[in-house]
Write a protein that holds these residues in place. Structure first.
Motif, short mmCIF file in Angstrom:
data_model
loop_
_atom_site.label_atom_id
_atom_site.label_comp_id
_atom_site.label_asym_id
_atom_site.label_seq_id
_atom_site.Cartn_x
_atom_site.Cartn_y
_atom_site.Cartn_z
N HIS A 84 -5.02 2.24 -1.97
CA HIS A 84 -3.98 2.69 -2.89
C HIS A 84 -3.77 1.64 -3.95
N ASP A 85 -3.55 2.10 -5.17
CA ASP A 85 -3.23 1.20 -6.26
C ASP A 85 -1.87 1.63 -6.80
N TYR A 86 -0.86 0.80 -6.62
CA TYR A 86 0.49 1.19 -6.99
C TYR A 86 0.66 1.30 -8.51
N LYS A 87 -0.25 0.74 -9.27
CA LYS A 87 -0.13 0.80 -10.72
C LYS A 87 -0.63 2.12 -11.29
N THR A 88 -1.64 2.71 -10.67
CA THR A 88 -2.25 3.91 -11.24
C THR A 88 -1.98 5.18 -10.43
N ASP A 89 -1.71 5.07 -9.14
CA ASP A 89 -1.48 6.26 -8.31
C ASP A 89 -0.17 6.95 -8.68
N GLN A 90 -0.19 8.27 -8.58
CA GLN A 90 1.01 9.07 -8.82
C GLN A 90 1.94 8.92 -7.61
N ALA A 91 3.24 8.76 -7.86
CA ALA A 91 4.20 8.61 -6.77
C ALA A 91 4.35 9.93 -6.02
N ILE A 92 4.49 9.86 -4.70
CA ILE A 92 4.68 11.06 -3.88
C ILE A 92 6.17 11.23 -3.65
N GLU A 97 5.47 17.11 -4.16
CA GLU A 97 4.93 17.86 -3.02
C GLU A 97 5.20 19.36 -3.17
N ASN A 98 6.28 19.75 -3.83
CA ASN A 98 6.70 21.15 -3.90
C ASN A 98 6.71 21.69 -5.33
N THR A 110 -3.21 19.56 -14.05
CA THR A 110 -3.90 18.76 -13.04
C THR A 110 -3.00 18.66 -11.81
N PRO A 111 -3.48 19.06 -10.66
CA PRO A 111 -2.64 19.03 -9.46
C PRO A 111 -2.29 17.61 -9.00
N ARG A 116 3.19 15.42 -15.86
CA ARG A 116 2.83 14.68 -17.07
C ARG A 116 3.31 15.44 -18.30
N LYS A 117 3.34 14.71 -19.42
CA LYS A 117 3.81 15.32 -20.66
C LYS A 117 2.85 16.43 -21.09
#
Length: 138
Positions: A84-92, A97-98, A110-111, A116-117
């Motif tokens: 995991h890369d905390y700088k680039t990964d999307q927060a869960i 999730e829903n 993009t799932p 995103r904007k």
């Protein structure tokens, strides 16, 4: 009538009243008085003990000492299943999730990054270059 005369401090009741005098001899024995004083002292000590119980012993143990420094405690580190890369990964989050069930959200392109904007509201349909097929007018 004398205007400057002082008022008398003794009334007729005070002048006529004589306080009663004691008999001059003991009415109770010394032993009886001492016993009564001793019983009164015992009862007062008992009541004081009931009203103010002794303070409990203070426990100067922190949460860390109580919970983690106990014999037999083995800290477990979970195994890493993927990088995991905390700088680039999307927060869960709950919303990520829903996102399929949320009403009023634009179409997700993009799932992996549903929030995103998006410029789909302001881009004219003729200028949309990323879509291969134009949306149907239903």
């Amino acid at each position: 009538m004398d205007q400057e005369s002082k008022m008398e401090t003794v009334t007729t009741l005070k002048a006529a009243y004589i306080p009663p005098k004691g008999p001059g001899v003991r009415l109770r024995g010394i032993r009886s008085e001492l016993l009564e004083k001793h019983i009164a002292q015992m009862i007062s000590e008992k009541i004081d003990a009931e009203r103010s119980p002794p303070t409990p012993k203070t426990d100067f143990c922190s949460t860390t000492q109580r919970d983690y420094c106990v014999e037999g405690f083995v800290p477990l580190t979970p195994e890493i299943t993927q990088a995991h890369d905390y700088k680039t990964d999307q927060a869960i989050t709950f919303w990520s999730e829903n996102y399929q069930r949320i009403q009023g959200v634009t179409a997700v392109q993009t799932p992996t990054a549903p929030f995103r904007k998006s410029a789909l509201f302001s881009t004219p349909i003729s200028e949309r270059l990323d879509e291969l097929q134009l949306p149907s007018d239903n």
